[in-house]
Design a protein around this motif. Structure first.
Motif, PDB file in Angstrom:
ATOM      1  N   CYS A  21       0.828  -1.212   0.000  1.00 11.16           N
ATOM      2  CA  CYS A  21       0.000   0.000   0.000  1.00 11.16           C
ATOM      3  C   CYS A  21       0.859   1.257   0.000  1.00 11.16           C
ATOM      4  CB  CYS A  21      -0.940  -0.005   1.199  1.00 11.16           C
ATOM      5  SG  CYS A  21      -2.317  -1.168   1.073  1.00 11.16           S
ATOM      6  N   VAL A  22       1.875   1.276   0.842  1.00 17.75           N
ATOM      7  CA  VAL A  22       2.742   2.454   0.901  1.00 17.75           C
ATOM      8  C   VAL A  22       3.475   2.637  -0.418  1.00 17.75           C
ATOM      9  CG1 VAL A  22       4.743   3.477   2.042  1.00 17.75           C
ATOM     10  CG2 VAL A  22       2.997   2.319   3.404  1.00 17.75           C
ATOM     11  N   ARG A  23       4.007   1.554  -0.967  1.00 19.25           N
ATOM     12  CA  ARG A  23       4.758   1.648  -2.219  1.00 19.25           C
ATOM     13  C   ARG A  23       3.864   2.107  -3.359  1.00 19.25           C
ATOM     14  NH1 ARG A  23       5.750  -2.009  -6.305  1.00 19.25           N
ATOM     15  NH2 ARG A  23       4.871  -3.776  -5.148  1.00 19.25           N
ATOM     16  N   ARG A  53      -1.535   6.787   7.865  1.00 16.95           N
ATOM     17  CA  ARG A  53      -0.668   6.589   9.030  1.00 16.95           C
ATOM     18  C   ARG A  53       0.508   5.683   8.690  1.00 16.95           C
ATOM     19  NH1 ARG A  53      -5.690   6.463  11.868  1.00 16.95           N
ATOM     20  NH2 ARG A  53      -5.704   4.177  11.795  1.00 16.95           N
ATOM     21  N   TRP A  54       0.280   4.678   7.857  1.00 11.97           N
ATOM     22  CA  TRP A  54       1.381   3.807   7.422  1.00 11.97           C
ATOM     23  C   TRP A  54       2.458   4.606   6.689  1.00 11.97           C
ATOM     24  CZ3 TRP A  54      -1.937  -0.714   5.003  1.00 11.97           C
ATOM     25  CH2 TRP A  54      -2.464  -1.497   6.042  1.00 11.97           C
ATOM     26  N   VAL A  55       2.026   5.496   5.820  1.00  9.02           N
ATOM     27  CA  VAL A  55       2.984   6.318   5.075  1.00  9.02           C
ATOM     28  C   VAL A  55       3.858   7.109   6.044  1.00  9.02           C
ATOM     29  CG1 VAL A  55       3.219   8.292   3.507  1.00  9.02           C
ATOM     30  CG2 VAL A  55       1.589   6.464   2.985  1.00  9.02           C
ATOM     31  N   PHE A  62      11.804   3.074   5.637  1.00 14.06           N
ATOM     32  CA  PHE A  62      12.143   2.591   4.295  1.00 14.06           C
ATOM     33  C   PHE A  62      13.338   3.361   3.742  1.00 14.06           C
ATOM     34  CE2 PHE A  62       7.498   1.146   3.304  1.00 14.06           C
ATOM     35  CZ  PHE A  62       7.612   0.170   4.279  1.00 14.06           C
ATOM     36  N   GLU A  63      13.363   4.683   3.983  1.00 18.24           N
ATOM     37  CA  GLU A  63      14.500   5.485   3.522  1.00 18.24           C
ATOM     38  C   GLU A  63      15.815   4.966   4.116  1.00 18.24           C
ATOM     39  OE1 GLU A  63      14.232   9.968   2.507  1.00 18.24           O
ATOM     40  OE2 GLU A  63      13.228   9.681   4.438  1.00 18.24           O
ATOM     41  N   ALA A 196       6.352  16.717   4.308  1.00 21.87           N
ATOM     42  CA  ALA A 196       7.774  16.429   4.134  1.00 21.87           C
ATOM     43  C   ALA A 196       8.033  14.932   4.110  1.00 21.87           C
ATOM     44  CB  ALA A 196       8.582  17.096   5.244  1.00 21.87           C
ATOM     45  N   VAL A 197       7.356  14.179   4.982  1.00 24.25           N
ATOM     46  CA  VAL A 197       7.532  12.726   5.014  1.00 24.25           C
ATOM     47  C   VAL A 197       7.003  12.094   3.726  1.00 24.25           C
ATOM     48  CG1 VAL A 197       6.792  10.590   6.151  1.00 24.25           C
ATOM     49  CG2 VAL A 197       7.509  12.553   7.520  1.00 24.25           C
TER      50      VAL A 197
END
Length: 235
Positions: A21-23, A53-55, A62-63, A196-197
């Motif tokens: 989902c995030v990707r 919220r996951w993002v 992940f970074e 920013a995130v």
């Protein structure tokens, strides 16, 4: 750094669903509600706020994991700013690419001035670990002044040449499109820190697409994206 089990401990959904989902949200022109509908077709009931919220939770992690495999960009930087709207107000996304179009770094700023430009250059230097041979800018005076003043603050900048060329900076202006094409469908941000995130995640996926990571030792050449992500996050 946390292990994969620790990172996803206590989550209601499996880590493969979270990463997917995030990707997808960061890479493709999908809204949060688009993803909710897509997951519902797979028998998963999600709220759009859960994905949001996951993002925010997982992009910084992940970074960190991807950056262990990052290749250094070249030492000829093309630098420019583009605009991002947050709660109806324009903010500024400082970005740089090298002569081959590889991302050097980025920084979201509430202001567009000498101080903001210097902060971006310091961040880029920390990320790359070495100063550029040259920095190419457009005609914006504050950025020119920032580059001229950098050697007085650190001797690492003393051999960096400043160039001004609208033609050479076409590359960074074109590269903005790859990021803005994903940001624009998000219909504006409400909170600066969250913006920013999210933008950091978009930039990460942009770098992944451009092949800026050396994944040879993970033996994932030719693998599908889910396998590659699992290998990187597990390494």
């Amino acid at each position: 750094m946390q292990s994969m089990d620790e990172l996803f401990k206590g989550r209601h959904f499996e880590r493969e669903v979270i990463v997917l989902c995030v990707r997808w949200y960061l890479r493709f022109k999908l809204s949060l509600r688009d993803l909710v509908e897509m997951m519902a077709e797979r028998g998963l009931a999600l709220a759009h706020t859960t994905i949001m919220r996951w993002v925010q939770r997982f992009v910084p992690e992940f970074e960190k994991r991807w950056n262990r495999f990052a290749r250094k960009a070249g030492r000829s930087w093309r630098v420019d700013e583009t605009y991002v709207k947050i709660r109806g107000k324009w903010t500024y996304l400082y970005r740089a690419v090298d002569r081959d179009g590889q991302t050097v770094d980025f920084r979201l700023s509430a202001n567009r001035d000498v101080k903001a430009a210097k902060a971006f250059f310091r961040k880029a230097l920390e990320t790359q670990g070495r100063p550029p041979v040259s920095i190419t800018l457009d005609g914006y005076a504050a950025s020119h002044r920032a580059v001229r003043e950098l050697p007085a603050q650190s001797s690492r900048w003393k051999d960096t040449r400043l160039r001004s060329s609208k033609y050479l900076n076409n590359m960074i202006e074109q590269d903005h499109r790859g990021v803005k094409s994903r940001i624009n469908p998000m219909l504006g941000f409400k909170v600066f820190d969250r913006a920013a995130v999210t933008i950091a995640g978009v930039e990460l996926l942009h770098r992944v697409r451009k092949g800026q990571f050396n994944l040879g030792r993970l033996h994932v050449r030719g693998q599908a994206a889910p396998a590659i992500w699992n290998a990187v996050l597990s390494a």
